[in-house]
Motif scaffolding. Structure first.
Motif, PDB file in Angstrom:
ATOM      1  N   GLU A  39      -4.532   0.044   2.167  1.00 29.27           N
ATOM      2  CA  GLU A  39      -4.227   0.763   3.411  1.00 29.27           C
ATOM      3  C   GLU A  39      -5.207   0.381   4.530  1.00 29.27           C
ATOM      4  O   GLU A  39      -4.914   0.569   5.707  1.00 29.27           O
ATOM      5  CB  GLU A  39      -4.292   2.274   3.179  1.00 29.27           C
TER       6      GLU A  39
ATOM      7  N   SER B  98       0.824  -1.216   0.000  1.00 28.80           N
ATOM      8  CA  SER B  98       0.000   0.000   0.000  1.00 28.80           C
ATOM      9  C   SER B  98       0.853   1.259   0.000  1.00 28.80           C
ATOM     10  O   SER B  98       0.387   2.327  -0.423  1.00 28.80           O
ATOM     11  CB  SER B  98      -0.924   0.006   1.222  1.00 28.80           C
ATOM     12  N   GLY B  99       2.088   1.152   0.467  1.00 24.47           N
ATOM     13  CA  GLY B  99       2.981   2.317   0.469  1.00 24.47           C
ATOM     14  C   GLY B  99       3.846   2.423  -0.765  1.00 24.47           C
ATOM     15  O   GLY B  99       4.614   3.373  -0.903  1.00 24.47           O
ATOM     16  N   ARG B 100       3.729   1.444  -1.672  1.00 26.43           N
ATOM     17  CA  ARG B 100       4.557   1.461  -2.880  1.00 26.43           C
ATOM     18  C   ARG B 100       3.744   1.933  -4.075  1.00 26.43           C
ATOM     19  O   ARG B 100       3.397   1.169  -4.969  1.00 26.43           O
ATOM     20  CB  ARG B 100       5.145   0.070  -3.137  1.00 26.43           C
ATOM     21  N   ARG B 101       3.445   3.241  -4.087  1.00 24.89           N
ATOM     22  CA  ARG B 101       2.650   3.795  -5.191  1.00 24.89           C
ATOM     23  C   ARG B 101       3.435   3.803  -6.503  1.00 24.89           C
ATOM     24  O   ARG B 101       2.863   4.068  -7.560  1.00 24.89           O
ATOM     25  CB  ARG B 101       2.189   5.219  -4.867  1.00 24.89           C
TER      26      ARG B 101
ATOM     27  N   SER C 217       8.823   7.480   2.663  1.00 22.67           N
ATOM     28  CA  SER C 217       7.645   8.214   2.183  1.00 22.67           C
ATOM     29  C   SER C 217       6.385   7.761   2.921  1.00 22.67           C
ATOM     30  O   SER C 217       5.527   8.583   3.256  1.00 22.67           O
ATOM     31  CB  SER C 217       7.476   8.018   0.675  1.00 22.67           C
ATOM     32  N   LYS C 218       6.290   6.450   3.200  1.00 28.39           N
ATOM     33  CA  LYS C 218       5.132   5.966   3.942  1.00 28.39           C
ATOM     34  C   LYS C 218       5.163   6.485   5.375  1.00 28.39           C
ATOM     35  O   LYS C 218       4.120   6.826   5.948  1.00 28.39           O
ATOM     36  CB  LYS C 218       5.097   4.438   3.937  1.00 28.39           C
TER      37      LYS C 218
ATOM     38  N   THR D 151       2.232   8.743   7.007  1.00 27.89           N
ATOM     39  CA  THR D 151       1.599   8.382   8.282  1.00 27.89           C
ATOM     40  C   THR D 151       1.766   9.508   9.293  1.00 27.89           C
ATOM     41  O   THR D 151       0.824   9.876  10.005  1.00 27.89           O
ATOM     42  CB  THR D 151       2.228   7.091   8.844  1.00 27.89           C
TER      43      THR D 151
ATOM     44  N   ASP E 199       7.035   2.682  11.566  1.00 25.60           N
ATOM     45  CA  ASP E 199       5.565   2.610  11.575  1.00 25.60           C
ATOM     46  C   ASP E 199       4.993   3.514  12.669  1.00 25.60           C
ATOM     47  O   ASP E 199       4.373   3.038  13.630  1.00 25.60           O
ATOM     48  CB  ASP E 199       5.140   1.156  11.805  1.00 25.60           C
TER      49      ASP E 199
END
Length: 555
Positions: free
Chosen positions: A90, A75-78, A399-400, A404, A285
């Motif tokens: 997500e 979900s964080g690898r756009r 980036s994630k 967050t 996280d």
């Protein structure tokens, strides 16, 4: 060996059935995994990406912890996953039913080699939290301290290893048969994911991670990390100080108890940016459940199963990207991508430039208070996905984290700008490039590296000549983007020529100094002392050369 293969086959069939049940028969057929008889109807095949994302989320949740973690990371690898699917992933839930206390007792007593009563005065049978990998219980040690005891689920490691083996086999199959899988280096992605998940399963490593971050804040009392009780911790049991503060997301309680939300936002942002920019090792996280507030506006970070790590070079690239985006410098942005070695001969640079210009027009000269760094990242990642540019895993994790973090900070203080908070660290990082100690350290590393290359050069030349003599050399030169290639060659040639001129000038100056010393008088030219003037010119030339090298980020 046979037993393992049979177990993998059984699990593979189970995975296949879950995807078939959730409407992915057409996708499985297109990937060459199932026969045409399983292929979906046209109506099923034409579902839009939002529907695909929803069905994928449900399937991953049904398949258990390995696939839930995989989906959360995806979900964080756009740059790899379409935005519509990433948004749905997500929402993947990592909360599952708790396993029985009798198994908790069995695991703890086996791991700590003793009875529960030997270690704990109290131990709550109902967990405080339960997730796919483990669950947390409140307890009190014999010595009286309140602790949180995290216990890993029984047989979870065996299940994860089986799933990872299947994912590795699938990635190898797809790379052999699908061009897109080879382009994205799918096996490397699964390897990175496997490494990350195995680290998360090792609670001793998590303990070391938390202690490492704690050392970063030994002189910062307002930032705290729970103390780890090593004597009560193993690979599958982790005992830490119990934090009883307020979750950072509970703004109503924070307001009711008189906490300064603006100050909390500043402290959280500053502590995270310090981890990233100054230490290159950071909490991977920082969602609201992992950040607590206690009296005195003290911040506690918990759960270091997932961490990020940046090299000095990658940190510099990240800062360069931020500054290039901030200033709307598209050429510099593409140069940074090139320095990161993520562009190839198939990348359409002209089209990439045009798409980046759209971001430039949108964000250039925007107020820092209005600029959401997470939004900028998501747009850059979308462009990367479009051009099949695979960003480094470290940048993807970072980036994630920032995305967050922005969500957490916006609830505490809607006016807070993380982009504004980054600027001082960015400038500090840029200035550090000129620090003599940094220059000496990097120069020494470059010298050692070049010395190794020179030492191996005769052997490499000999091998190359033998290969050429055997007629086994294939020459494939792509000049699709010749303008950029020639521009880079031009820069290299100019810098090399400049260095030669500087060397020649320096040799001439040495000759003048020696000649003046022998003659016992200063050399003059139009009443100007040649040696002093020459020394000044040489110094300026050297400073300019050094500045140009440092600015390129390639020392």
């Amino acid at each position: 060996m046979l037993k393992r293969k049979m177990k993998n086959a059984q699990r593979s069939q189970e995975i296949l059935n879950v995807f078939l049940k959730n409407g992915f028969s057409h996708v499985l057929f297109r990937l060459g995994i199932t026969d045409r008889k399983f292929s979906a109807t046209d109506e099923e095949a034409d579902l839009n990406l939002y529907h695909v994302g929803k069905k994928l989320r449900i399937a991953l949740e049904q398949l258990g912890p390995t696939f839930v973690k995989f989906g959360q990371i995806a979900s964080g690898r756009r740059d790899l996953v379409p935005e519509e699917i990433a948004v749905e992933l997500e929402q993947l839930q990592d909360h599952v039913e708790a396993f029985p206390f009798v198994e908790v007792r069995e695991i703890i007593e086996h791991q700590l080699a003793g009875t529960m009563e030997e270690f704990f005065q109290e131990f709550d049978e109902e967990p405080l939290a339960s997730a796919s990998i483990g669950q947390v219980h409140r307890a009190r040690l014999i010595s009286g301290e309140l602790v949180a005891v995290k216990v890993q689920r029984p047989n979870i490691q065996r299940q994860v290893e089986t799933d990872l083996a299947i994912l590795h086999d699938l990635a190898s199959f797809l790379e052999k048969n699908m061009a897109w899988a080879k382009t994205y280096r799918l096996r490397d992605l699964i390897y990175e994911f496997s490494h990350s998940l195995r680290e998360e399963l090792d609670y001793q490593l998590e303990a070391r991670n938390s202690e490492r971050v704690a050392r970063q804040f030994t002189k910062v009392p307002e930032i705290q990390i729970p103390y780890v009780y090593d004597e009560y911790s193993t690979r599958t049991v982790l005992t830490t100080e119990l934090i009883t503060g307020i979750k950072v997301s509970n703004t109503k309680q924070l307001d009711a108890e008189g906490y300064d939300r603006q100050l909390l936002a500043e402290r959280i942002a500053d502590s995270m940016l310090s981890q990233v920019m100054e230490h290159g090792f950071f909490h991977g996280d920082p969602h609201p459940g992992n950040i607590f507030v206690t009296s005195g506006n003290v911040i506690y970070f918990i759960d270091f199963g997932m961490v990020g790590q940046l090299s000095k070079e990658m940190t510099y690239h990240f800062i360069s990207l931020m500054f290039a985006l901030r200033k709307g410098n598209i050429e510099r942005l593409i140069d940074v991508f090139s320095d990161m070695d993520i562009l190839d001969e198939n990348t359409n640079i002209a089209a990439l430039y045009r798409d980046l210009q759209i971001i430039q027009r949108k964000y250039y000269e925007a107020s820092l208070n209005d600029l959401k760094l997470g939004d900028v990242f998501m747009e850059v990642f979308s462009i990367a996905y479009r051009y099949r540019i695979r960003l480094p895993n470290e940048i993807a994790i970072l980036s994630k984290v920032i995305l967050t973090l922005e969500g957490v900070l916006s609830k505490l203080d809607p006016s807070f700008s993380i982009m504004k908070a980054i600027e001082p660290y960015g400038k500090k990082m840029m200035l550090r490039q000129f620090d003599p100690r940094y220059l000496v350290e990097n120069s020494w590393h470059s010298l050692v590296k070049n010395a190794e290359i020179i030492a191996e050069l005769p052997s490499d030349i000999k091998k190359a000549v033998k290969t050429i003599q055997k007629g086994k050399v294939d020459l494939d030169v792509g000049l699709k983007e010749s303008t950029i290639i020639f521009r880079r060659f031009d820069k290299i040639a100019n810098r090399l020529s400049f260095s030669i001129v500087l060397l020649a000038f320096s040799i001439l100056m040495v000759g003048l100094i020696i000649g003046s010393a022998i003659a016992g008088q200063t050399a003059m030219f139009f009443r100007l002392p040649l040696i002093e003037v020459g020394a000044l010119i040489a110094t300026l030339l050297f400073a300019y050369l050094l500045f140009s090298i440092v600015r390129s980020g390639r020392i």
